[in-house]
Motif scaffolding. Structure first.
Motif, PDB file in Angstrom:
ATOM      1  N   LEU A 194      28.403  61.695  29.620  1.00 47.77           N
ATOM      2  CA  LEU A 194      27.899  61.193  28.341  1.00 47.77           C
ATOM      3  C   LEU A 194      26.427  60.813  28.439  1.00 47.77           C
ATOM      4  CD1 LEU A 194      30.887  58.955  27.173  1.00 47.77           C
ATOM      5  CD2 LEU A 194      30.243  61.218  26.315  1.00 47.77           C
ATOM      6  N   ASN A 215      23.734  54.029  30.193  1.00 49.42           N
ATOM      7  CA  ASN A 215      25.190  54.177  30.126  1.00 49.42           C
ATOM      8  C   ASN A 215      25.816  54.626  31.441  1.00 49.42           C
ATOM      9  OD1 ASN A 215      27.808  54.411  28.681  1.00 49.42           O
ATOM     10  ND2 ASN A 215      27.532  56.598  29.093  1.00 49.42           N
ATOM     11  N   THR A 270      31.716  52.470  27.502  1.00 49.29           N
ATOM     12  CA  THR A 270      30.906  53.306  26.615  1.00 49.29           C
ATOM     13  C   THR A 270      30.546  52.565  25.335  1.00 49.29           C
ATOM     14  OG1 THR A 270      32.011  55.277  27.487  1.00 49.29           O
ATOM     15  CG2 THR A 270      30.801  55.516  25.420  1.00 49.29           C
ATOM     16  N   SER A 306      30.945  58.578  32.347  1.00 51.36           N
ATOM     17  CA  SER A 306      29.673  57.980  31.932  1.00 51.36           C
ATOM     18  C   SER A 306      28.487  58.862  32.300  1.00 51.36           C
ATOM     19  CB  SER A 306      29.508  56.594  32.558  1.00 51.36           C
ATOM     20  OG  SER A 306      29.434  56.667  33.967  1.00 51.36           O
TER      21      SER A 306
END
Length: 405
Positions: free
Chosen positions: A385, A346, A317, A382
């Protein structure tokens, strides 16, 4: 109440009967956005969480059988194909240099930090640390469908991120091939020359032949179903040929999208059908399948596994965020552009899963079950996010940009 009793009485059929399996998948695709919309949870997260709940590591309602593997493979190819298909080639030529710069950053920063973390923090060997670096430096455009909902498919930040994705994924998979080749004593300079020759021949074939046969077919056959099937066949032919020469199929799907990009106008009926089928079925199937491989119980395991998961997720991250921030500083972009750039670059999914499966295979044997669990948890973290950052960045850019380039 009657329906609940009926479902419970047919619990075994929910796992084995194709009719019930397909009904449950459609119900998840339908209900997850409706239930989570009020909580402002992105649809991607809802589908992944639903996959966790109904999968073998949740309530074990559905088994991740060959249908999920098939539709999941189609889904990830579809994401890469749509990303290339929606690009404006003129904008790609204009922003290609920036896309290459971001691709270099989003590959090198996670690669260097990932190797340092694997070798010095987790005490892995050099080759294992290199494979971990490949996992962290690659990424998948899981959150790309979000930008389409905000009409930002041709925004410069999105174009730069898509070009960077192609470069970073190719660089990570090429590095993986070098690491695996190092283990094979029969691999020599001639093998690498042959590999490069096959890649060049494959790329030239797709770029030069696909547009010509595509133009001929679309001009001579106006049946909407035939046109759609033909385009889909080109995507999978390109993906199959990519795997045949030693590349990943998702790169082949992306190259196919670039090749037929000019043949399918943005507002054409064919483009509408391609987007509709992908967003309605194939891509949600892929996201549900991703959730089904995630075992949250590994987080509650021993401290060593928890430490590896924390290091891998934190480094992945931070490195992707650092790459996006550095690129945004170089290009003097807005805060929203940096967030959107981070969101698109990401997420780890198909590429990371392919690399860790190769690393844990008996022929390679460089990765253990702990790294496999850490990679699967990285996919979950991931993706969450990424979808949140992409949603926020795309929404803010859509509100602030009245004219898209």
């Amino acid at each position: 109440m009657t329906l609940a009793i009926l479902l419970l009485s047919h619990a075994q059929a929910l796992v084995t009967d194709p009719t019930w399996i397909f009904f449950l998948v459609l119900a998840i695709i339908l209900l997850s956005p409706l239930l989570l919309r009020r909580l402002h949870v992105p649809q991607i997260i809802g589908l992944i969480l639903a996959g966790i709940l109904v999968g073998p590591f949740g309530f074990n309602i559905l088994e991740r059988d060959s249908s999920f593997q098939l539709f999941g493979q189609v889904g990830i190819y579809y994401i890469m194909f749509l990303a290339a298909l929606e690009l404006d080639i003129g904008s790609v030529q204009h922003y290609g240099k920036r896309g290459f710069q971001l691709g270099l950053l989003t590959f090198l920063v996670p690669f260097v930090l990932g190797f340092a973390a694997g070798h010095y923090l987790l005490n892995y060997g050099v080759l294992t640390s290199l494979m971990l670096s490949c996992i962290l430096s690659s990424h998948t455009l899981v959150s790309y469908p979000i930008v389409g909902r905000y009409g930002l498919g041709r925004h410069k930040t999105v174009i730069i991120s898509v070009v960077a994705t192609a470069f970073a994924t190719f660089a990570a998979l090429l590095t993986l091939a070098l690491v695996v080749g190092w283990l094979d004593p029969e691999t020599g300079i001639l093998s690498w020359i042959l590999f490069g020759t096959k890649c060049i021949a494959y790329g030239l074939f797709v770029v030069l032949v696909f547009p010509r046969i595509g133009r001929w077919f679309l001009r001579n056959y106006d049946d909407s179903v035939l046109q759609y099937i033909f385009i889909l066949a080109l995507v999978f032919l390109s993906a199959a040929l990519a795997e045949l020469v030693g590349l990943e199929g998702l790169l082949g799907a992306f190259l196919a999208g670039l090749s037929v990009n000019r043949l399918i106008p943005r507002n054409s009926p064919l483009m509408t059908r391609i987007e509709f089928v992908g967003n309605a079925l194939f891509i949600p199937y892929f996201l549900i399948g991703v959730g089904m491989i995630i075992d949250l119980r590994v987080v509650l395991g021993n401290l060593d596994t928890l430490w590896v998961i924390f290091v891998v997720a934190a480094v992945a991250t931070f490195s992707k965020l650092l790459a996006a921030v550095l690129m945004n500083l170089f290009s003097k972009g807005s805060k929203e552009s940096a967030i959107l750039m981070f969101g698109l670059t990401n997420a780890h999914a198909a590429g990371a899963l392919a690399i860790v499966m190769i690393g844990t295979s008996p022929d390679v044997g460089l990765m253990d079950e702990t790294l496999l669990s850490a990679t699967i948890m990285l996919i979950l973290i991931s993706c969450i996010l990424s979808s949140m950052a992409t949603t926020y960045g795309a929404k803010q850019l859509a509100l602030s940009d009245t004219t898209l380039e």
